[in-house]
Enzyme design. Structure first.
Site, short mmCIF file in Angstrom:
data_model
loop_
_atom_site.label_atom_id
_atom_site.label_comp_id
_atom_site.label_asym_id
_atom_site.label_seq_id
_atom_site.Cartn_x
_atom_site.Cartn_y
_atom_site.Cartn_z
N SER A 65 -22.27 34.15 15.48
CA SER A 65 -22.51 34.94 16.70
C SER A 65 -23.62 35.95 16.45
O SER A 65 -24.49 36.16 17.30
CB SER A 65 -21.24 35.68 17.12
OG SER A 65 -20.39 34.85 17.87
N GLN A 119 -11.23 42.93 13.12
CA GLN A 119 -12.63 42.55 13.36
C GLN A 119 -13.61 43.53 12.71
O GLN A 119 -14.69 43.13 12.25
CB GLN A 119 -12.87 42.49 14.88
CG GLN A 119 -14.09 41.69 15.29
CD GLN A 119 -13.82 40.19 15.37
OE1 GLN A 119 -12.80 39.76 15.87
NE2 GLN A 119 -14.74 39.39 14.86
N THR A 158 -16.61 28.56 12.99
CA THR A 158 -15.39 29.12 12.40
C THR A 158 -14.68 28.09 11.53
O THR A 158 -14.31 28.37 10.38
CB THR A 158 -14.46 29.66 13.50
OG1 THR A 158 -15.21 30.47 14.39
CG2 THR A 158 -13.32 30.45 12.90
N LYS A 173 -12.74 43.78 20.54
CA LYS A 173 -11.96 42.59 20.95
C LYS A 173 -11.51 42.82 22.38
O LYS A 173 -11.41 43.95 22.83
CB LYS A 173 -10.73 42.43 20.05
CG LYS A 173 -10.14 41.04 20.06
CD LYS A 173 -10.87 40.13 19.11
CE LYS A 173 -10.48 38.69 19.29
NZ LYS A 173 -11.07 37.85 18.21
N ASN A 181 -10.59 25.04 19.02
CA ASN A 181 -11.95 25.12 18.46
C ASN A 181 -11.95 25.22 16.94
O ASN A 181 -12.65 24.47 16.27
CB ASN A 181 -12.68 26.31 19.11
CG ASN A 181 -14.02 26.56 18.46
OD1 ASN A 181 -14.15 27.39 17.58
ND2 ASN A 181 -15.02 25.78 18.85
N LYS A 206 -18.49 44.10 18.48
CA LYS A 206 -18.62 42.64 18.51
C LYS A 206 -17.27 42.03 18.27
O LYS A 206 -16.56 42.42 17.33
CB LYS A 206 -19.60 42.19 17.40
CG LYS A 206 -19.83 40.69 17.38
CD LYS A 206 -20.85 40.27 18.40
CE LYS A 206 -20.87 38.78 18.70
NZ LYS A 206 -19.90 38.38 19.76
N LYS A 243 -13.85 42.36 9.06
CA LYS A 243 -14.44 41.02 9.03
C LYS A 243 -15.94 41.09 9.29
O LYS A 243 -16.74 40.51 8.55
CB LYS A 243 -13.76 40.16 10.11
CG LYS A 243 -14.25 38.74 10.17
CD LYS A 243 -13.86 38.03 11.46
CE LYS A 243 -12.37 38.06 11.74
NZ LYS A 243 -12.01 37.15 12.86
N GLY A 276 -15.94 34.09 22.42
CA GLY A 276 -14.67 33.41 22.69
C GLY A 276 -13.58 33.73 21.68
O GLY A 276 -13.82 34.34 20.64
N ASP A 277 -12.39 33.32 22.00
CA ASP A 277 -11.23 33.34 21.11
C ASP A 277 -10.24 32.37 21.78
O ASP A 277 -10.68 31.50 22.55
CB ASP A 277 -10.66 34.77 20.96
CG ASP A 277 -9.66 34.90 19.81
OD1 ASP A 277 -10.08 35.05 18.66
OD2 ASP A 277 -8.43 34.83 20.06
P1 NDP Z 1 -8.28 27.64 21.05
O1 NDP Z 1 -7.81 28.19 22.34
O2 NDP Z 1 -9.48 26.75 21.04
O3 NDP Z 1 -7.11 26.85 20.32
C1 NDP Z 1 -5.92 27.48 19.98
C2 NDP Z 1 -4.97 26.47 19.38
O4 NDP Z 1 -3.84 27.14 18.86
C3 NDP Z 1 -4.45 25.47 20.39
O5 NDP Z 1 -4.16 24.28 19.74
C4 NDP Z 1 -3.19 26.16 20.89
O6 NDP Z 1 -2.24 25.28 21.46
C5 NDP Z 1 -2.67 26.78 19.61
N1 NDP Z 1 -1.89 27.99 19.93
C6 NDP Z 1 -2.29 29.06 20.65
N2 NDP Z 1 -1.30 29.96 20.77
C7 NDP Z 1 -0.27 29.43 20.13
C8 NDP Z 1 1.06 29.88 19.90
N3 NDP Z 1 1.50 31.06 20.39
N4 NDP Z 1 1.87 29.08 19.16
C9 NDP Z 1 1.42 27.88 18.66
N5 NDP Z 1 0.17 27.42 18.86
C10 NDP Z 1 -0.64 28.18 19.57
O7 NDP Z 1 -8.51 28.91 20.11
P2 NDP Z 1 -9.36 29.02 18.76
O8 NDP Z 1 -9.33 27.74 18.03
O9 NDP Z 1 -10.66 29.62 19.11
O10 NDP Z 1 -8.55 30.13 17.97
C11 NDP Z 1 -7.53 29.81 17.02
C12 NDP Z 1 -7.31 30.98 16.10
O11 NDP Z 1 -8.54 31.26 15.38
C13 NDP Z 1 -6.94 32.32 16.75
O12 NDP Z 1 -6.11 33.05 15.87
C14 NDP Z 1 -8.27 33.04 16.87
O13 NDP Z 1 -8.11 34.43 16.96
C15 NDP Z 1 -8.92 32.63 15.56
N6 NDP Z 1 -10.37 32.72 15.47
C16 NDP Z 1 -11.18 32.12 16.38
C17 NDP Z 1 -12.54 32.19 16.25
C18 NDP Z 1 -13.47 31.47 17.17
O14 NDP Z 1 -14.67 31.50 16.92
N7 NDP Z 1 -13.00 30.80 18.20
C19 NDP Z 1 -13.17 32.97 15.16
C20 NDP Z 1 -12.23 33.51 14.22
C21 NDP Z 1 -10.88 33.40 14.39
P3 NDP Z 1 -2.08 25.17 23.07
O15 NDP Z 1 -3.25 24.36 23.51
O16 NDP Z 1 -0.77 24.50 23.27
O17 NDP Z 1 -2.11 26.58 23.61
O1 2IT Z 2 -11.89 36.43 15.73
C1 2IT Z 2 -13.12 36.23 15.76
O2 2IT Z 2 -13.85 36.53 14.82
C2 2IT Z 2 -13.69 35.59 16.95
N1 2IT Z 2 -12.93 35.24 17.86
C3 2IT Z 2 -15.17 35.40 17.08
C4 2IT Z 2 -15.83 36.67 17.54
C5 2IT Z 2 -17.29 36.55 17.88
O3 2IT Z 2 -17.81 37.57 18.37
O4 2IT Z 2 -17.92 35.52 17.67
#
Ligand code: NDP
Ligand code: 2IT
Length: 458
Positions: free
Chosen positions: A390, A123, A222, A138, A253, A102, A126, A177-178
């Site tokens: 999830s 992961q 998240t 992943k 997100n 997952k 976590k 997603g991520d």
């Molecule tokens: P999104 O794609 O929705 O948003 C990512 C954000 O981070 C955007 O604002 C993006 O800016 C910025 N960003 C991405 N890459 C970079 C970079 N190299 N330098 C600076 N800013 C950057 O992703 P999420 O919000 O889903 O994910 C954000 C973080 O949270 C990640 O580390 C992800 O692994 C983690 N995460 C996500 C989960 C989820 O459920 N979605 C769960 C747990 C962890 P721009 O638009 O300019 O690219």
């Molecule tokens: O980093 C993470 O935990 C995620 N991007 C969410 C993974 C998931 O299966 O919901």
């Protein structure tokens, strides 16, 4: 992070960890992010091996650090000019010790084997912390969604699923997603999977639209979960979000729903960012504007100041950590807080740091926080709310029911409290009171390691 050595058992455990780490380094050259994640977790586990040598006897470490499977594949697709493009796809199926693989999918130009393996390795622990029956995985691609048309995103995503579908399934491996993968991409992937297999396997992906099997609260999970976790950590020290100033990096997100919950809890969120720069709004960020810009228009965060002229925009995303605040929530990407940024945050009086992103602080930055007694919530504990919901989505899909927003949110809150409590207890039990890095790594590890021992050498 240096752990204090005080016994023969600790020395033997440290030698074991060092030896396995050297092997991992040799086997995975040039994989800096993966080695960084491994190093942090390995070092936390020294007291576990000292106390329970059986984990060394079963050589759990050398087994757990080797993915059960790493799949890479070609993704050909045709752009709007009729030109053939090729990207690289990945899925790491890291550990199935406690459940089906997952973990999310990331579409970002920086994606490579090292990034996918660091995320997959984190992961495992976590997912174990959530208490749900989910293993670690992943995936993703080096596809850059920025500037691509709707049609291009759909064609790419369908091509990605055409290959990925061979390896996933509701009881095998369940992606979500991520970065760069949200409800739109999950929808296209689900449609393509259904077409290819001829089955409505609702539980093959999570983060689906609520109208076709998605869970309420998954979108918010998240960001909300990170704030629930940090509030729990603050409460233990007599602090709270209410009345605090907060800086939250990113505007995707995780950030958007962290801003949402922090504001609901009475905090003032001063700044957020994207990969180009950050905005500072002394009145507190207007979340409606950020949501529309990012979720609807897919615009840049710099556009915020057009609607809020009193706010300021600064080029460069890492400058956000120079803003004085009580609480910092890095919610963008890995290694966005380095040692210098951590020192600046400390000098400006930060009281707590909660990682919404995966591995946003470098090892040196974590040391700065711990040495200066900043309350520190590591990502694999603080951001586990996303994958936890999830797992609740999977549960609803298998039983063909859908729970109310309130019910899922209540479960999420309980899960985040449990993760906090279990991590604090593990830290205490293994000699590092208050250290959530040690506590979360140990608590996650024990659950997976015990399952591995019970299942024999597989
Ligand atoms: P999104 O794609 O929705 O948003 C990512 C954000 O981070 C955007 O604002 C993006 O800016 C910025 N960003 C991405 N890459 C970079 C970079 N190299 N330098 C600076 N800013 C950057 O992703 P999420 O919000 O889903 O994910 C954000 C973080 O949270 C990640 O580390 C992800 O692994 C983690 N995460 C996500 C989960 C989820 O459920 N979605 C769960 C747990 C962890 P721009 O638009 O300019 O690219
Ligand atoms: O980093 C993470 O935990 C995620 N991007 C969410 C993974 C998931 O299966 O919901």
């Amino acid at each position: 992070m240096e752990l204090v050595m005080n016994s023969e058992e600790m020395k033997a455990a440290q030698d074991y960890v060092n030896n396995v780490y050297e092997t991992v380094k040799k086997r995975n050259p040039n994989e800096d992010e993966f080695l960084q994640a491994v190093k942090e977790i390995f070092q936390s586990l020294v007291p576990v091996f000292a106390k329970s040598p059986k984990y060394m006897e079963h050589n759990i470490l050398e087994r757990i650090v080797e993915p059960e499977r790493l799949i890479t594949f070609r993704i050909p697709w045709v752009d709007d000019q009729g030109k053939v493009q090729v990207n690289r796809g990945f899925r790491v199926q890291f550990s199935s010790a406690i459940g089906p693989y997952k973990g999310g999918l990331r579409f970002h130009p920086t994606v490579n084997a090292s990034i996918i393996k660091f995320l997959g390795f984190e992961q495992i622990f976590k997912n174990a912390l959530t208490g749900q029956a989910i293993g670690g995985g992943k995936g993703g691609s080096d596809f850059n969604p920025r500037g691509k048309s709707e049609g291009e995103v759909m064609r790419f995503t369908q091509s990605f699923m055409t290959e990925l579908c061979k390896y996933i399934g509701p009881d095998t491996d369940v992606p979500a997603g991520d970065i760069g993968v949200g409800a739109r991409e999950i929808g296209y992937m689900f449609g393509q999977y259904k077409r290819l297999t001829g089955r409505f396997d609702a539980g093959v992906l999570t983060g689906k639209g609520v109208g076709y099997g998605g869970s309420l609260v998954r979108t918010e999970a998240t960001g909300y979960g990170t704030v629930y976790f940090v509030e729990e950590m603050l409460r233990d020290q007599g602090l709270t979000f209410s009345g605090s100033t907060v800086v939250i990096s990113g505007s995707g997100n995780v950030s958007i729903y962290a801003i949402d919950k922090a504001q609901e809890y009475g905090a003032k969120v001063l700044a957020c960012s994207d990969s180009d720069g950050y905005i500072y709004d002394e009145n507190g960020i207007c979340l409606d504007t950020v949501k529309r810009l990012k979720e609807v228009e897919r615009a840049r965060i710099s556009d915020y100041v057009k609607e809020h002229p009193h706010a300021q925009y600064f080029e460069g995303s890492t400058g956000i950590w120079t803003i004085p605040c009580d609480i910092a929530l890095p919610c963008a990407t890995q290694n966005e807080i380095n040692e210098q940024s951590a020192k600046t945050l400390v000098a400006n009086g930060v009281k707590a740091v909660g990682e919404g992103a995966n591995m946003p602080s470098t090892l040196e930055a974590i040391d700065v926080f711990l040495e200066n007694r900043v309350l520190f919530a590591p990502g694999k504990a603080a951001n586990a709310g996303g994958v936890a919901v999830s797992a609740l989505e999977m549960a609803q899909n298998s039983s063909r029911v859908s729970w109310s927003f309130e019910k899922v949110d209540r479960k999420l809150k309980h899960i985040m409290k449990d993760i906090y409590r279990n991590s604090i207890n593990a830290a205490e039990e293994y000699g590092y009171p208050g250290n959530l890095v040690v506590g979360s790594n140990v608590a996650g590890f024990l659950r997976v390691a015990d399952a591995m021992i019970m299942q024999g050498v597989v």
